[in-house]
Scaffold this motif. Structure first.
Motif, PDB file in Angstrom:
ATOM      1  N   VAL A  45       3.252 -35.973  41.107  1.00 34.58           N
ATOM      2  CA  VAL A  45       2.821 -35.013  40.089  1.00 34.58           C
ATOM      3  C   VAL A  45       2.421 -35.663  38.769  1.00 34.58           C
ATOM      4  CG1 VAL A  45       3.481 -32.965  38.772  1.00 34.58           C
ATOM      5  CG2 VAL A  45       4.259 -33.225  41.131  1.00 34.58           C
ATOM      6  N   HIS A  46       3.201 -36.593  38.240  1.00 39.93           N
ATOM      7  CA  HIS A  46       2.979 -37.078  36.883  1.00 39.93           C
ATOM      8  C   HIS A  46       3.466 -38.521  36.773  1.00 39.93           C
ATOM      9  CE1 HIS A  46       1.789 -36.550  32.826  1.00 39.93           C
ATOM     10  NE2 HIS A  46       2.218 -35.315  32.637  1.00 39.93           N
ATOM     11  N   VAL A  47       3.272 -39.115  35.597  1.00 41.72           N
ATOM     12  CA  VAL A  47       3.767 -40.456  35.295  1.00 41.72           C
ATOM     13  C   VAL A  47       4.388 -40.437  33.907  1.00 41.72           C
ATOM     14  CG1 VAL A  47       2.083 -41.638  36.756  1.00 41.72           C
ATOM     15  CG2 VAL A  47       1.546 -41.204  34.345  1.00 41.72           C
ATOM     16  N   ALA A  48       5.261 -41.403  33.641  1.00 44.28           N
ATOM     17  CA  ALA A  48       5.898 -41.503  32.335  1.00 44.28           C
ATOM     18  C   ALA A  48       6.312 -42.946  32.107  1.00 44.28           C
ATOM     19  CB  ALA A  48       7.119 -40.592  32.250  1.00 44.28           C
ATOM     20  N   ARG A  49       6.524 -43.272  30.829  1.00 44.60           N
ATOM     21  CA  ARG A  49       7.091 -44.562  30.463  1.00 44.60           C
ATOM     22  C   ARG A  49       8.490 -44.318  29.908  1.00 44.60           C
ATOM     23  NH1 ARG A  49       4.423 -49.434  26.789  1.00 44.60           N
ATOM     24  NH2 ARG A  49       6.147 -50.904  27.091  1.00 44.60           N
ATOM     25  N   LEU A  50       9.467 -44.981  30.505  1.00 46.17           N
ATOM     26  CA  LEU A  50      10.863 -44.875  30.091  1.00 46.17           C
ATOM     27  C   LEU A  50      11.339 -46.273  29.731  1.00 46.17           C
ATOM     28  CD1 LEU A  50      12.076 -42.521  32.968  1.00 46.17           C
ATOM     29  CD2 LEU A  50      11.238 -41.868  30.698  1.00 46.17           C
ATOM     30  N   GLY A  51      11.381 -46.578  28.448  1.00 46.40           N
ATOM     31  CA  GLY A  51      11.664 -47.944  28.043  1.00 46.40           C
ATOM     32  C   GLY A  51      10.557 -48.858  28.536  1.00 46.40           C
ATOM     33  N   GLU A  52      10.924 -49.853  29.310  1.00 47.54           N
ATOM     34  CA  GLU A  52       9.938 -50.768  29.883  1.00 47.54           C
ATOM     35  C   GLU A  52       9.532 -50.364  31.291  1.00 47.54           C
ATOM     36  OE1 GLU A  52       8.429 -53.129  28.086  1.00 47.54           O
ATOM     37  OE2 GLU A  52       9.610 -52.226  26.477  1.00 47.54           O
ATOM     38  N   HIS A  53      10.017 -49.230  31.752  1.00 45.38           N
ATOM     39  CA  HIS A  53       9.749 -48.788  33.117  1.00 45.38           C
ATOM     40  C   HIS A  53       8.630 -47.751  33.135  1.00 45.38           C
ATOM     41  CE1 HIS A  53      13.540 -50.671  34.494  1.00 45.38           C
ATOM     42  NE2 HIS A  53      14.029 -50.217  33.345  1.00 45.38           N
ATOM     43  N   PHE A  54       7.683 -47.931  34.040  1.00 37.30           N
ATOM     44  CA  PHE A  54       6.668 -46.924  34.309  1.00 37.30           C
ATOM     45  C   PHE A  54       7.054 -46.239  35.619  1.00 37.30           C
ATOM     46  CE2 PHE A  54       4.702 -49.713  31.344  1.00 37.30           C
ATOM     47  CZ  PHE A  54       3.775 -48.961  30.644  1.00 37.30           C
ATOM     48  N   VAL A  55       7.122 -44.910  35.613  1.00 34.52           N
ATOM     49  CA  VAL A  55       7.636 -44.192  36.771  1.00 34.52           C
ATOM     50  C   VAL A  55       6.703 -43.047  37.145  1.00 34.52           C
ATOM     51  CG1 VAL A  55      10.042 -44.788  36.313  1.00 34.52           C
ATOM     52  CG2 VAL A  55       9.090 -42.700  35.336  1.00 34.52           C
ATOM     53  N   ALA A  56       6.638 -42.789  38.448  1.00 33.94           N
ATOM     54  CA  ALA A  56       5.943 -41.624  38.985  1.00 33.94           C
ATOM     55  C   ALA A  56       6.966 -40.518  39.190  1.00 33.94           C
ATOM     56  CB  ALA A  56       5.258 -41.979  40.300  1.00 33.94           C
ATOM     57  N   ARG A  90      12.533 -40.561  41.399  1.00 35.27           N
ATOM     58  CA  ARG A  90      11.479 -41.144  40.571  1.00 35.27           C
ATOM     59  C   ARG A  90      11.180 -42.539  41.094  1.00 35.27           C
ATOM     60  NH1 ARG A  90      15.481 -38.336  38.410  1.00 35.27           N
ATOM     61  NH2 ARG A  90      14.885 -36.503  37.167  1.00 35.27           N
ATOM     62  N   ILE A  91       9.899 -42.894  41.114  1.00 34.81           N
ATOM     63  CA  ILE A  91       9.474 -44.161  41.700  1.00 34.81           C
ATOM     64  C   ILE A  91       8.838 -45.032  40.628  1.00 34.81           C
ATOM     65  CG2 ILE A  91       8.109 -45.262  43.503  1.00 34.81           C
ATOM     66  CD1 ILE A  91      10.363 -43.454  44.535  1.00 34.81           C
ATOM     67  N   ALA A  92       9.365 -46.238  40.444  1.00 36.12           N
ATOM     68  CA  ALA A  92       8.830 -47.170  39.454  1.00 36.12           C
ATOM     69  C   ALA A  92       7.618 -47.900  40.025  1.00 36.12           C
ATOM     70  CB  ALA A  92       9.905 -48.171  39.043  1.00 36.12           C
ATOM     71  N   PHE A  93       6.677 -48.235  39.135  1.00 37.27           N
ATOM     72  CA  PHE A  93       5.470 -48.934  39.573  1.00 37.27           C
ATOM     73  C   PHE A  93       5.009 -49.898  38.488  1.00 37.27           C
ATOM     74  CE2 PHE A  93       4.019 -45.071  37.464  1.00 37.27           C
ATOM     75  CZ  PHE A  93       2.996 -45.533  36.649  1.00 37.27           C
ATOM     76  N   ASP A  94       4.182 -50.864  38.875  1.00 34.67           N
ATOM     77  CA  ASP A  94       3.594 -51.798  37.935  1.00 34.67           C
ATOM     78  C   ASP A  94       2.417 -51.110  37.239  1.00 34.67           C
ATOM     79  OD1 ASP A  94       1.503 -53.929  37.164  1.00 34.67           O
ATOM     80  OD2 ASP A  94       3.285 -55.135  37.554  1.00 34.67           O
ATOM     81  N   PRO A  95       2.360 -51.091  35.892  1.00 31.92           N
ATOM     82  CA  PRO A  95       1.319 -50.337  35.206  1.00 31.92           C
ATOM     83  C   PRO A  95      -0.069 -50.961  35.287  1.00 31.92           C
ATOM     84  CG  PRO A  95       2.641 -51.540  33.626  1.00 31.92           C
ATOM     85  CD  PRO A  95       3.316 -51.715  34.961  1.00 31.92           C
ATOM     86  N   VAL A  96      -0.172 -52.200  35.762  1.00 29.87           N
ATOM     87  CA  VAL A  96      -1.473 -52.852  35.885  1.00 29.87           C
ATOM     88  C   VAL A  96      -1.957 -52.834  37.332  1.00 29.87           C
ATOM     89  CG1 VAL A  96      -2.757 -55.002  35.572  1.00 29.87           C
ATOM     90  CG2 VAL A  96      -1.050 -54.304  33.871  1.00 29.87           C
ATOM     91  N   THR A  97      -1.119 -53.280  38.261  1.00 28.71           N
ATOM     92  CA  THR A  97      -1.531 -53.343  39.664  1.00 28.71           C
ATOM     93  C   THR A  97      -1.232 -52.049  40.419  1.00 28.71           C
ATOM     94  OG1 THR A  97       0.611 -54.188  40.444  1.00 28.71           O
ATOM     95  CG2 THR A  97      -1.017 -55.810  39.648  1.00 28.71           C
ATOM     96  N   LEU A  98      -0.363 -51.209  39.874  1.00 27.80           N
ATOM     97  CA  LEU A  98       0.119 -49.966  40.499  1.00 27.80           C
ATOM     98  C   LEU A  98       0.996 -50.223  41.714  1.00 27.80           C
ATOM     99  CD1 LEU A  98      -3.008 -47.609  40.253  1.00 27.80           C
ATOM    100  CD2 LEU A  98      -1.219 -48.062  38.559  1.00 27.80           C
ATOM    101  N   GLU A  99       1.436 -51.447  41.924  1.00 25.04           N
ATOM    102  CA  GLU A  99       2.321 -51.737  43.047  1.00 25.04           C
ATOM    103  C   GLU A  99       3.673 -51.056  42.837  1.00 25.04           C
ATOM    104  OE1 GLU A  99       2.601 -55.939  43.487  1.00 25.04           O
ATOM    105  OE2 GLU A  99       0.518 -56.173  44.127  1.00 25.04           O
ATOM    106  N   THR A 100       4.231 -50.556  43.920  1.00 21.26           N
ATOM    107  CA  THR A 100       5.511 -49.857  43.876  1.00 21.26           C
ATOM    108  C   THR A 100       6.643 -50.853  43.662  1.00 21.26           C
ATOM    109  OG1 THR A 100       4.632 -48.181  45.375  1.00 21.26           O
ATOM    110  CG2 THR A 100       7.024 -48.269  45.116  1.00 21.26           C
ATOM    111  N   ARG A 101       7.513 -50.555  42.714  1.00 19.87           N
ATOM    112  CA  ARG A 101       8.637 -51.444  42.402  1.00 19.87           C
ATOM    113  C   ARG A 101       9.961 -50.936  42.939  1.00 19.87           C
ATOM    114  NH1 ARG A 101       7.354 -53.322  36.125  1.00 19.87           N
ATOM    115  NH2 ARG A 101       5.962 -55.057  36.673  1.00 19.87           N
TER     116      ARG A 101
END
Length: 472
Positions: A126-137, A144-155
């Motif tokens: 549905v959405h994305v957000a930045r929580l501290g240094e974490h980017f999450v879907a 909630r699923i963390a991802f790399d904000p440049v490559t979009l790879e799932t973390r």
């Protein structure tokens, strides 16, 4: 349906087969050189699972899209989230999401083996957000699923380690740049259903409980507003039938939603400083997905919403309805302003724009404050979705349309050093049915004059929400 509408349905709700990494896009026109950062969006990218098709737009497999801006150039990356839901789909199994069931027998067996309801989906679409240094879907399930904000790879999965209960989560974390915090809420079922409001200070990833307030129903709540003093939750008569929700044979969240035409809609107001319930105010029933903005006006609250008469829009977004003509005939949301005192009865409502609209946004600098301009997807023409800029002070609107082009959620980006509220650009993805591909559009935020378009190498399914991150 018209030819453009037919093509929009086929392309906008079709599966994507290819992932691109940092693909440089051709630019027609000029992208301002000061625009530097990335628009990261979320939405479905795949609708087929083991030979079967999802039954609702909300049930596609999560795919992130990134539009990067650097010195007048635009790059594009798209990548599916690698989750349990993705692995199951790859193996030919669907997942029970908003409306698409995966077979009552399999769900019942999972229920019995786990001695309780199955684990909620990790298909964060549905959405994305930045929580501290974490980017999450984000999605409305509490995962909630963390991802790399440049490559979009799932973390991997992002987890909070606190005692805030949540059976449903908000996918709309509301960022307040003025008080430098993000506000969210969750819904907890039980004998006394509740909404839990929490805050996340900028630069931090942990959340802190603000207040717990009683829920009626509980209601299906998709979004919230903040003002300088308050958090506002709007509880509509679209209720979650808890007995159905706990049954192993339900076919997803849509199957347990019931609209109570005899109930009221409630504004639940939480004091941000006192961290207590300031009051609840009831009004005649309506339904809403998305808030436009809200602000304090003396002893009154002003809450602007995209309002619908009832929940027909939720049912209209099933593929059965969309393919039968609801894509062109779905009810339009209207910009409605509500005024009330947070601890007294009586709500005044007025319509600020007569056209249909959805997916609204306001400049970040005026979020939660008195404002003049809002931007949204314009929805009330056959064969196109447009873009609208609303002047909420004057009650006027500027619109942009192009035949066969379906504009998605816009985001306004302020020009560095700009002082006017509308000094900047509006960026929005759009589907061009004539060229059978999507594109990224850039508009002057003051005039809505198109400045540039960057065609993508393929058609991307209609997405939901995204955020602009200037420092990624």
């Amino acid at each position: 349906m018209s030819d453009a509408t037919d093509r929009a349905y086929e392309l906008g709700f079709g599966t994507v087969d290819t992932e691109y990494a940092d693909r440089r896009l051709p630019v027609e026109g000029t992208v301002p050189s000061w625009l530097s950062g990335a628009l990261i969006r979320n939405g479905p990218g795949r609708f087929e699972f083991g030979g079967e098709r999802a039954t609702h737009w909300f049930d596609g497999l999560a795919m992130l899209r990134r539009y990067g801006f650097d010195d007048g150039t635009v790059s594009y990356t798209n990548r599916f989230l690698r989750t349990g839901a993705y692995a199951a789909a790859d193996a030919g199994h669907g997942a029970t999401e908003f409306a698409t069931g995966d077979g009552s027998l399999r769900r019942t067996l999972r229920w019995l083996r786990s001695l309780g309801p199955p684990e909620p989906t990790d298909n964060a679409t549905v959405h994305v957000a930045r929580l501290g240094e974490h980017f999450v879907a984000l999605t409305e399930a509490p995962r909630r699923i963390a991802f790399d904000p440049v490559t979009l790879e799932t973390r991997g999965e992002f987890r909070w380690h606190d005692d805030i209960g949540e059976h449903l989560a908000t996918a709309h974390l509301t960022v307040d740049p003025n008080r430098e915090e993000t506000i969210g809420y969750s819904t907890e079922f039980g004998l006394s259903p509740s909404y839990h409001v929490y805050r996340i200070p900028h630069g931090h990833a942990a959340r802190r409980h603000v207040a717990t307030v009683p829920a009626a129903g509980p209601g299906y709540v998709h979004d919230c507003s903040v003002t300088e003093s308050y958090v506002v939750i709007v509880e509509t008569p679209l209720r979650i039938a808890l007995a159905k929700a706990l049954a192993p044979w339900n076919e997803g969240l849509l199957d347990v939603l019931e609209y109570d035409e005899t109930a009221t809609s409630r504004f639940i107001v939480v004091d941000r400083d006192a961290e207590t319930l300031a009051g609840t105010v009831e009004t005649s029933p309506f339904f809403t997905f998305h808030h436009v903005n809200a602000y304090d006006d003396g002893d009154e609250l002003v809450v602007d919403l995209v309002a619908f008469d009832d929940d027909e829009i939720v049912r209209a977004l099933t593929f059965e309805s969309l393919s039968a003509g609801a894509f062109a005939a779905a009810p339009d949301g209207r910009f409605v302003r509500f005024r009330f005192q947070p601890d007294e009865g009586g709500v005044r409502r007025s319509r600020r724009y007569d056209g249909g609209l959805e997916l609204p946004t306001v400049p970040a600098s005026v979020r939660g404050r008195r404002y003049r301009y809002a931007y949204a997807q314009a929805t009330d023409r056959t064969g196109a979705n447009g873009l609208v800029k609303l002047d909420v002070e004057r009650g006027t609107a500027t619109e942009w349309w192009e035949r066969g082009v379906y504009v998605e959620e816009p985001r306004m980006v302020r020009r560095p050093g700009g002082t006017a509220e509308d000094d900047g650009v509006v960026i929005a993805p759009a589907l061009d049915t004539g060229r059978e591909r999507s594109m990224l559009l850039v508009f002057d935020a003051e005039t809505l004059v198109e400045q540039a378009r960057a065609p993508l190498p393929h058609a991307v399914p209609f997405g939901f929400h995204g955020r602009y991150f200037p420092d990624t």
